[in-house]
Design a protein around this motif. Structure first.
Motif, PDB file in Angstrom:
ATOM      1  N   SER A   8       0.865  -1.187   0.000  1.00  0.00           N
ATOM      2  CA  SER A   8       0.000   0.000   0.000  1.00  0.00           C
ATOM      3  C   SER A   8       0.893   1.227   0.000  1.00  0.00           C
ATOM      4  O   SER A   8       2.110   1.126   0.129  1.00  0.00           O
ATOM      5  CB  SER A   8      -0.922   0.010   1.218  1.00  0.00           C
ATOM      6  N   ALA A   9       0.288   2.388  -0.128  1.00  0.00           N
ATOM      7  CA  ALA A   9       1.060   3.633  -0.138  1.00  0.00           C
ATOM      8  C   ALA A   9       1.779   3.853   1.192  1.00  0.00           C
ATOM      9  O   ALA A   9       2.856   4.440   1.235  1.00  0.00           O
ATOM     10  CB  ALA A   9       0.146   4.816  -0.451  1.00  0.00           C
ATOM     11  N   ALA A  10       1.205   3.354   2.286  1.00  0.00           N
ATOM     12  CA  ALA A  10       1.765   3.608   3.616  1.00  0.00           C
ATOM     13  C   ALA A  10       2.619   2.466   4.166  1.00  0.00           C
ATOM     14  O   ALA A  10       3.284   2.634   5.176  1.00  0.00           O
ATOM     15  CB  ALA A  10       0.631   3.896   4.598  1.00  0.00           C
ATOM     16  N   THR A  11       2.591   1.300   3.510  1.00  0.00           N
ATOM     17  CA  THR A  11       3.322   0.158   4.067  1.00  0.00           C
ATOM     18  C   THR A  11       4.366  -0.354   3.082  1.00  0.00           C
ATOM     19  O   THR A  11       5.243   0.392   2.693  1.00  0.00           O
ATOM     20  CB  THR A  11       2.346  -0.967   4.477  1.00  0.00           C
ATOM     21  N   SER A  12       4.268  -1.599   2.699  1.00  0.00           N
ATOM     22  CA  SER A  12       5.276  -2.228   1.829  1.00  0.00           C
ATOM     23  C   SER A  12       5.186  -1.744   0.389  1.00  0.00           C
ATOM     24  O   SER A  12       4.112  -1.391  -0.089  1.00  0.00           O
ATOM     25  CB  SER A  12       5.100  -3.746   1.843  1.00  0.00           C
ATOM     26  N   HIS A  13       6.334  -1.750  -0.279  1.00  0.00           N
ATOM     27  CA  HIS A  13       6.424  -1.431  -1.699  1.00  0.00           C
ATOM     28  C   HIS A  13       7.132  -2.586  -2.390  1.00  0.00           C
ATOM     29  O   HIS A  13       7.909  -3.300  -1.769  1.00  0.00           O
ATOM     30  CB  HIS A  13       7.216  -0.137  -1.915  1.00  0.00           C
ATOM     31  N   LEU A  14       6.882  -2.761  -3.679  1.00  0.00           N
ATOM     32  CA  LEU A  14       7.450  -3.872  -4.415  1.00  0.00           C
ATOM     33  C   LEU A  14       7.965  -3.382  -5.762  1.00  0.00           C
ATOM     34  O   LEU A  14       7.265  -2.660  -6.474  1.00  0.00           O
ATOM     35  CB  LEU A  14       6.380  -4.948  -4.631  1.00  0.00           C
ATOM     36  N   ALA A  15       9.204  -3.742  -6.081  1.00  0.00           N
ATOM     37  CA  ALA A  15       9.766  -3.480  -7.405  1.00  0.00           C
ATOM     38  C   ALA A  15      10.108  -4.824  -8.020  1.00  0.00           C
ATOM     39  O   ALA A  15      10.469  -5.765  -7.309  1.00  0.00           O
ATOM     40  CB  ALA A  15      11.018  -2.615  -7.307  1.00  0.00           C
ATOM     41  N   ILE A  16       9.978  -4.914  -9.335  1.00  0.00           N
ATOM     42  CA  ILE A  16      10.293  -6.163 -10.025  1.00  0.00           C
ATOM     43  C   ILE A  16      11.239  -5.872 -11.176  1.00  0.00           C
ATOM     44  O   ILE A  16      10.957  -5.030 -12.021  1.00  0.00           O
ATOM     45  CB  ILE A  16       9.022  -6.850 -10.554  1.00  0.00           C
ATOM     46  N   ILE A  17      12.368  -6.581 -11.164  1.00  0.00           N
ATOM     47  CA  ILE A  17      13.327  -6.528 -12.267  1.00  0.00           C
ATOM     48  C   ILE A  17      13.439  -7.939 -12.812  1.00  0.00           C
ATOM     49  O   ILE A  17      13.653  -8.888 -12.057  1.00  0.00           O
ATOM     50  CB  ILE A  17      14.700  -6.039 -11.811  1.00  0.00           C
ATOM     51  N   GLN A  18      13.264  -8.083 -14.097  1.00  0.00           N
ATOM     52  CA  GLN A  18      13.406  -9.386 -14.729  1.00  0.00           C
ATOM     53  C   GLN A  18      14.880  -9.584 -15.080  1.00  0.00           C
ATOM     54  O   GLN A  18      15.462  -8.778 -15.793  1.00  0.00           O
ATOM     55  CB  GLN A  18      12.527  -9.476 -15.985  1.00  0.00           C
ATOM     56  N   TYR A  19      15.454 -10.635 -14.534  1.00  0.00           N
ATOM     57  CA  TYR A  19      16.869 -10.927 -14.725  1.00  0.00           C
ATOM     58  C   TYR A  19      17.024 -11.823 -15.952  1.00  0.00           C
ATOM     59  O   TYR A  19      16.866 -13.029 -15.865  1.00  0.00           O
ATOM     60  CB  TYR A  19      17.436 -11.652 -13.504  1.00  0.00           C
ATOM     61  N   ALA A  20      17.315 -11.233 -17.068  1.00  0.00           N
ATOM     62  CA  ALA A  20      17.517 -11.981 -18.302  1.00  0.00           C
ATOM     63  C   ALA A  20      18.798 -11.470 -18.958  1.00  0.00           C
ATOM     64  O   ALA A  20      19.566 -10.741 -18.336  1.00  0.00           O
ATOM     65  CB  ALA A  20      16.320 -11.813 -19.230  1.00  0.00           C
ATOM     66  N   GLU A  21      19.035 -11.859 -20.197  1.00  0.00           N
ATOM     67  CA  GLU A  21      20.237 -11.373 -20.879  1.00  0.00           C
ATOM     68  C   GLU A  21      20.311  -9.858 -20.842  1.00  0.00           C
ATOM     69  O   GLU A  21      21.370  -9.269 -20.688  1.00  0.00           O
ATOM     70  CB  GLU A  21      20.248 -11.863 -22.330  1.00  0.00           C
ATOM     71  N   ARG A  22      19.177  -9.226 -20.947  1.00  0.00           N
ATOM     72  CA  ARG A  22      19.083  -7.769 -20.831  1.00  0.00           C
ATOM     73  C   ARG A  22      18.095  -7.470 -19.703  1.00  0.00           C
ATOM     74  O   ARG A  22      16.890  -7.547 -19.893  1.00  0.00           O
ATOM     75  CB  ARG A  22      18.583  -7.169 -22.155  1.00  0.00           C
ATOM     76  N   PRO A  23      18.574  -7.147 -18.504  1.00  0.00           N
ATOM     77  CA  PRO A  23      17.676  -6.905 -17.372  1.00  0.00           C
ATOM     78  C   PRO A  23      16.663  -5.801 -17.687  1.00  0.00           C
ATOM     79  O   PRO A  23      16.985  -4.823 -18.353  1.00  0.00           O
ATOM     80  CB  PRO A  23      18.613  -6.476 -16.248  1.00  0.00           C
ATOM     81  N   GLN A  24      15.459  -5.997 -17.201  1.00  0.00           N
ATOM     82  CA  GLN A  24      14.370  -5.076 -17.492  1.00  0.00           C
ATOM     83  C   GLN A  24      13.651  -4.716 -16.200  1.00  0.00           C
ATOM     84  O   GLN A  24      13.189  -5.594 -15.474  1.00  0.00           O
ATOM     85  CB  GLN A  24      13.386  -5.759 -18.455  1.00  0.00           C
ATOM     86  N   LEU A  25      13.564  -3.415 -15.898  1.00  0.00           N
ATOM     87  CA  LEU A  25      12.755  -2.968 -14.768  1.00  0.00           C
ATOM     88  C   LEU A  25      11.299  -3.089 -15.189  1.00  0.00           C
ATOM     89  O   LEU A  25      10.842  -2.394 -16.094  1.00  0.00           O
ATOM     90  CB  LEU A  25      13.091  -1.523 -14.393  1.00  0.00           C
ATOM     91  N   GLU A  26      10.570  -3.992 -14.574  1.00  0.00           N
ATOM     92  CA  GLU A  26       9.177  -4.226 -14.941  1.00  0.00           C
ATOM     93  C   GLU A  26       8.232  -3.340 -14.139  1.00  0.00           C
ATOM     94  O   GLU A  26       7.270  -2.805 -14.675  1.00  0.00           O
ATOM     95  CB  GLU A  26       8.806  -5.701 -14.722  1.00  0.00           C
ATOM     96  N   ILE A  27       8.498  -3.200 -12.837  1.00  0.00           N
ATOM     97  CA  ILE A  27       7.655  -2.395 -11.955  1.00  0.00           C
ATOM     98  C   ILE A  27       8.567  -1.663 -10.980  1.00  0.00           C
ATOM     99  O   ILE A  27       9.377  -2.285 -10.299  1.00  0.00           O
ATOM    100  CB  ILE A  27       6.654  -3.278 -11.183  1.00  0.00           C
TER     101      ILE A  27
END
Length: 75
Positions: A8-27
């Motif tokens: 939530s805005a006030a608690t936990s946050h989540l980022a996702i990076i896909q680890y592939a030949e070319r890493p991609q910030l997904e979220i």
């Protein structure tokens, strides 16, 4: 996933990076603060086939301005 982490805005946050030949910030960290929207976005991430490039992915975490901005806004 988002509900289990209490995202939530006030608690936990989540980022996702896909680890592939070319890493991609997904979220980035502050991109989604609503668990339903985050779950929806996770379901739409396309799998990248190929080798895993963990070293380059870690560089993306350190350098990516969107992710850094998200991190520093939490401090």
């Amino acid at each position: 996933l988002a509900n289990k982490l209490n995202v939530s805005a006030a608690t936990s946050h989540l980022a996702i990076i896909q680890y592939a030949e070319r890493p991609q910030l997904e979220i980035s960290l502050n991109q989604f603060t609503n668990p339903s929207q985050l779950d929806w976005a996770i379901q739409r991430i396309r799998y990248q086939s190929g080798a895993t490039n963990t070293g380059q992915a870690l560089q993306v975490v350190c350098v990516d301005k969107m992710l850094l901005t998200s991190i520093f806004s939490l401090l």
